[in-house]
Design an enzyme around this catalytic site. Structure first.
Site, short mmCIF file in Angstrom:
data_model
loop_
_atom_site.label_atom_id
_atom_site.label_comp_id
_atom_site.label_asym_id
_atom_site.label_seq_id
_atom_site.Cartn_x
_atom_site.Cartn_y
_atom_site.Cartn_z
N CYS A 172 17.29 5.78 -4.37
CA CYS A 172 17.01 6.55 -5.59
C CYS A 172 18.07 7.62 -5.85
O CYS A 172 18.51 7.80 -6.98
CB CYS A 172 15.62 7.16 -5.55
SG CYS A 172 15.32 8.21 -4.14
N SER A 185 0.81 -1.22 0.00
CA SER A 185 0.00 0.00 0.00
C SER A 185 0.84 1.27 0.00
O SER A 185 0.31 2.36 -0.14
CB SER A 185 -0.96 0.00 1.19
OG SER A 185 -0.24 -0.05 2.40
N GLY A 186 2.13 1.13 0.14
CA GLY A 186 3.00 2.31 0.05
C GLY A 186 3.23 2.69 -1.41
O GLY A 186 2.76 2.03 -2.33
N PHE A 187 3.98 3.75 -1.61
CA PHE A 187 4.17 4.23 -2.97
C PHE A 187 4.99 3.25 -3.82
O PHE A 187 4.63 2.95 -4.95
CB PHE A 187 4.86 5.60 -2.98
CG PHE A 187 4.00 6.72 -2.49
CD1 PHE A 187 2.61 6.63 -2.49
CD2 PHE A 187 4.57 7.91 -2.03
CE1 PHE A 187 1.82 7.67 -2.05
CE2 PHE A 187 3.78 8.96 -1.59
CZ PHE A 187 2.40 8.84 -1.59
N THR A 188 6.10 2.76 -3.30
CA THR A 188 6.89 1.84 -4.11
C THR A 188 6.17 0.51 -4.27
O THR A 188 6.25 -0.13 -5.31
CB THR A 188 8.30 1.60 -3.51
OG1 THR A 188 8.17 1.35 -2.12
CG2 THR A 188 9.19 2.81 -3.72
N ASN A 248 12.23 8.49 -9.50
CA ASN A 248 12.67 7.78 -8.29
C ASN A 248 11.82 6.55 -7.98
O ASN A 248 12.29 5.62 -7.33
CB ASN A 248 12.65 8.72 -7.07
CG ASN A 248 11.28 9.25 -6.75
OD1 ASN A 248 10.60 9.75 -7.65
ND2 ASN A 248 10.85 9.15 -5.51
#
Lengths: 345, 345, 345, 345
Positions: B146, B11-14, B309
């Site tokens: 990143c 559920s995180g961005f990455t 990133n």
């Protein structure tokens, strides 16, 4: 089988988006992209995302023979060049406003004099949710205006279910990104003047109204605002049905209409951050999001829709329609997922 | 053949970016995505671009057996859970900082105490431009940071061509977007405080320095600024070679090194708006752009690099490395083109 | 006593900022604002923040006699018009680059041929932190370049305290907003192309370097990036003193130099969101923020500075210098506080 | 004479804006600013624009005696603390929603239970354009909600001129910036999730409707969208008068009503970039812009208004009302001009 394609007006924003889509489309091969101002330059010179595309812009004067020609030129160019376009290609998909309306009288009401009015009845408005049946075999297709597309997709189930009959007040308050103004831009489009705006740029009389009236049979009160995003068009439609409706009537209307549409999703409440249609949610994809809310006290329905104006609102819609016209699987080359998180957008 | 995959921390961005990539990857099938905070919710609840993905988050406590497990959890979680991860999967690709460095002493210098230091020598740093030879068959892979990735890709040709030998001053001035901070955010990440910033958030001592030192053998002067974009990391490297270099030396070094790299493009001058590497140009894609300019008067080389990133800087790099580890075509599932125009980005 | 003032080039961004400042300045009365393109239009037509100013642009051909003429014209205009300007006004404050450098040879090194080189030695560089002693009575004043101003203010204490002696490598990595490009803009400045950028627009050879070299006696490695803000310039200076310095040496140098400066604040660490200089913190004000951090391991000092390029970087600096030239209280009309929160900025 | 003032809740956004205004106000002296979370920290710690203010936050538990206390606390706090506030100050200006509505029944309809309902009839709604006559001598003043303020100012002339009589459909489509959410923020307010949005955050049922209904006597259809700016509220009102109106009727109504209002400007067409009300045009100032357009075909009036939500929409309105309550010149301390160009905004 692979179809050959060309993009006339390839250095503009919608031209670039067409090139992005066609380059990734398994059934199309781009053989020509034209640009008057960037003749002989690489496509990557105009579109840095396409640096790896091994293609240079050629002059629009010498069109190659292709199966499908996509015209992404400013309004007025296609009607002048349509014979050349049709000589060069079996199928022409025009992304300008030149062939959207169906009659000269309607055209003259909103624009200034059509050079080839006899073609207006012949051309097919591209939006597949509206015209899927007329597209197979069509050889002159007109992609809809982005603000009109957002509005039509948002209101279509209400019209078909006769929740809207044409007698109601329908206010459509649209917010659009800066890509709608196209590449180049003037003072009002410069970053210092355009950033952070909520700018009423077409308070009344926006020409996309003509498409909405024609294809939905609705007389809408239409206002367009520029806001701080690049891609995206969001339509908020405020309407007052003659008969009371319930939330479940609305769910039924939208689900019934869109359950099988590959590019329309219903987003109406639920939890999390993204509870209603948002341009951010669809950025880069051909998806439209539609949703609604009901204002019990005064019988208002608020219907929302959001699209990427470069995709569902122009280049994606054009490719979608071309797929259908040629008998391809209609989602081909358009299965692109958007981003999260993404900016403006 | 299709490989099964899971995303821990989905559920995180990455995590969301991994799901976007894996869902479109012809050789992977996502069988599980976990989220502690969003267990049982749909993936679309966290990532509105993935509304059409028919998948719900499950608890990270019950891992399914898969071929490849991608861990997109906060730093420190993977080292605690590594045995469980390896029990569940033949190949583990970790996107945190836990397994990037190669020795406990280096880790302790920059972080606080590793729980499984014996695995540091075993894990392979994912960046294919650096480690393509070590990846085939690797079963513990650590995607790079990143900012480190942007810097390493930007300087690698200069190190390999010995234009940089390790004795020179190398100043690396990085600008990053807000997605680097991850979902959730605090006061400093709130829109009113974070918009429009040029904020020195790591003037000195940024941990990604450790990766640069380890993998390039350079002691760099590293400073990271937050700027107003969401995706993107841009590294501007100012360096002063011991021996004079010419523009053609630089072209030779970069072309020689990157001519065959599928995800690195050289952008150094030329015309148009996009004359040097920019995060906007690569947004949404796995491409890195590198470029350079020469400051004749004081013998400075300015080397630029730009990545997304979330892609080249984490999820894209992870999938790229997994492709190589499994013996797949390395660009598979990563042929995504970025956007133009696109915002922040 | 009230001084009469005129603004030549009043419809541009710096011209508008001068009008904002002078309209609120208790000792100045604006009697004329000229604009070639907007002659006869109200000031509010160009600058919506100044709708209540009862003033119309007049032609630059007919200058009224005033005490102070502020010239906010593009580079090259002032040197052509300087005799007319000086005929019209006792004091001329020029905001272009025409009179910043002190000799023809230096000018020719960076620009192309000066029409009135004999005036270069006569003009006074406006920056009060540098030239407060030379300003009283000066009748030809040249406001500094915004990027140069940010850099000079950031490094001045290190030069005066001889932490920098001129032999060290000094890398200056600048980030600027879009207002620096002025009103009008072209394709690169359009909102879709300019939003969300980290764009190296002057990798080497930026002309503001000339001012830094002249007024600090330093040969700097200077690179300017465009980022997504409108107002603001931020300079990050990476430098390597010959002798080791401590944090308290730095505090002493900055505090000693700036304790009595009304428009310079030191921001170096501490808590909260805003721990180092940021353009957001000074937006709309004439304040400069300076700060620093020390990278113990490699003896690098990172010095930060942030200004509003329209204020401290041009119009504010011009009014500040005019105040001193005329013997007014130097902060008069400049006690404006910035905003919080504020955008881009 | 100087009045002493305190700001309760000084570390939030509206608290900071009050401190900015009061610090520059010639008739007020700020003797206390409270903050529960930042007790003992400097005001500059929360508000970097106010670094030069020599004041530390104190605990809200110990209020000093002042002439005027401004309460910028979250909804619900003022009603709990009102006796302590009134003990400490002769005049209390509350910026929350606690005392805006005039009766308990109306309050209960929109909020949850008022602790001191007897005070609702006593408090005066601050908006001077509405309530200038009731403000002199008032000792409990409630600043209006920002979205309500924008709407009321935009529609007031139409109501007073009976172009709107209360029987018409009035759709109000509002766009607001992120500062409205206050400092702190959660996931939805984080930069990656909040940038570039057009987000329907209150499709129906927004509480500011209550103020509009009460003070204009209109039942409006009200929808609020979050857009990508920090400061600013823009209301677009679509209305359908029973009797046909002309453009000159509208000019007459707005000019007649607002000719003498110091903080309301009419912007309706004309040339240039800024042809209608925009939040950018008023950013940082206490000005409201109002304007209109007429949609001849369907008898719709589109009325626009734009304010800075932190100024006219809260802190500026509060100071304006305090000026009138105390018998000061009403524009005192509010003659601030906005910016051009300015961002978000």
């Amino acid at each position: 089988m692979t179809y050959t394609a060309s993009v006339v007006g390839g250095s503009g924003f919608t031209g670039g988006e067409l090139l992005r889509l066609l380059a990734g489309h398994p059934e199309f091969e781009v053989v020509q992209a034209t640009s008057r101002s960037k003749t002989n330059k690489t496509v990557g010179h105009a579109h840095p995302n396409l640096r790896n595309l091994d293609l240079r812009f050629s002059s629009p004067e010498e069109l190659e023979s292709v199966d499908v020609l996509f015209a992404a030129t400013p309004h007025g160019i296609s009607m002048e060049s349509i014979d050349r376009f049709r000589d060069a290609a079996d199928t022409v998909v025009d992304l300008s406003a030149d062939f959207r309306l169906s009659s000269e009288s309607r055209y003259d009401e909103w624009y200034d004099g059509h050079e080839r009015p006899e073609l207006l009845a012949e051309s097919v408005y591209a939006l597949p949710e509206l015209n899927r049946e007329q597209l197979p075999g069509a050889d002159l297709i007109a992609a809809g205006g982005c603000n009109a597309t957002a509005t039509i997709v948002g209101l279509l189930p209400l019209v078909e279910e006769e929740i809207l009959t044409g007698d109601e007040q329908v206010v459509v308050d649209v917010k659009v990104g800066s890509s709608e103004g196209g590449a180049g831009g003037g003072e009002a489009s410069s970053h210092p003047e355009r950033s952070g705006v909520v700018r009423p740029y077409a308070p009344t009389g926006h020409r996309h109204e003509a498409e909405i009236e024609e294809f939905l049979g609705l007389d809408v009160s239409f206002t367009v605002h520029a806001v701080d995003m690049i891609r995206g068009a969001s339509a908020t439609c405020h309407l007052f049905p003659g008969e009371p409706v319930s939330k479940s009537d609305l769910w039924q209307a939208y689900r019934g209409r869109y359950a099988d549409e590959p590019f329309v999703d219903i987003v109406a409440g639920g939890g999390g951050v993204y509870r209603y249609p948002e341009p951010k949610s669809v950025a880069g994809s051909n998806r439209a999001e539609v949703g609604f809310e009901l204002d019990a006290s005064n019988k208002r329905v608020v219907a929302f829709s959001a699209i990427d104006n470069m995709m569902k609102g122009s280049a994606g819609q054009a490719v979608h329609a071309a797929n259908i016209a040629l008998g391809l699987e209609e989602t081909k080359g358009l299965e692109l997922t958007g981003f999260h998180p993404v900016g403006a957008p």
